[in-house]
Design a protein around this motif. Structure first.
Motif, PDB file in Angstrom:
ATOM      1  N   LYS A 198       0.834  -1.199   0.000  1.00 17.09           N
ATOM      2  CA  LYS A 198       0.000   0.000   0.000  1.00 17.09           C
ATOM      3  C   LYS A 198       0.873   1.255   0.000  1.00 17.09           C
ATOM      4  O   LYS A 198       1.834   1.359   0.755  1.00 17.09           O
ATOM      5  CB  LYS A 198      -0.919  -0.015   1.215  1.00 17.09           C
ATOM      6  N   GLY A 199       0.535   2.180  -0.887  1.00 24.58           N
ATOM      7  CA  GLY A 199       1.312   3.402  -1.004  1.00 24.58           C
ATOM      8  C   GLY A 199       2.437   3.304  -2.012  1.00 24.58           C
ATOM      9  O   GLY A 199       2.994   4.328  -2.428  1.00 24.58           O
ATOM     10  N   ARG A 200       2.793   2.094  -2.415  1.00 23.98           N
ATOM     11  CA  ARG A 200       3.846   1.904  -3.414  1.00 23.98           C
ATOM     12  C   ARG A 200       3.310   1.302  -4.707  1.00 23.98           C
ATOM     13  O   ARG A 200       3.784   1.638  -5.794  1.00 23.98           O
ATOM     14  CB  ARG A 200       4.952   0.988  -2.862  1.00 23.98           C
TER      15      ARG A 200
END
Length: 122
Positions: free
Chosen positions: A65-67
């Motif tokens: 998540k976030g990448r």
């Protein structure tokens, strides 16, 4: 029958980016969930995330998540996995998979692609 073909894998340095594609073809007549999985040598398969074709809602595992970002192209009937800020621990064979059941992000997937290798060097 449904066919799934992944592409876009390769070798990248840590911190770099790759975009994987999963092209779906065949008898696709209704909404479905397309998932991305990965499996590193000696490790269990990991669920990376998924997208619902109709509506485009997504789920991403905490580990990415976030990448990583999952998206779709309705015209091309293709699902993407955009991977940024890659780490050596992201090294794995990445698979896309399709399931008809829509209630859960998880569970049994009905069709699988052949996989594409992603290697992240330190």
């Amino acid at each position: 029958q449904v066919q799934l073909v992944e592409s876009g894998g390769g070798l990248v340095q840590a911190g770099g980016s790759l975009r994987l594609s999963c092209a779906a073809s065949g008898r696709i007549f209704r909404n479905y969930v397309m998932g991305w999985f990965r499996q590193a040598p000696g490790k269990e398969r990991e669920f990376v995330g998924a997208i619902k074709w109709s509506g485009g809602s997504t789920y991403h595992a905490d580990s990415v998540k976030g990448r990583f970002t999952i998206s779709r192209d309705n015209v091309q009937n293709t699902v993407y996995l955009q991977m940024n800020s890659l780490k050596p621990e992201d090294t794995a064979v990445y698979y896309c998979a399709l399931k008809w059941e829509l209630i859960s992000w998880f569970g049994k997937f009905d069709y699988w692609g052949q996989g594409t290798q992603v290697t992240v060097s330190s």
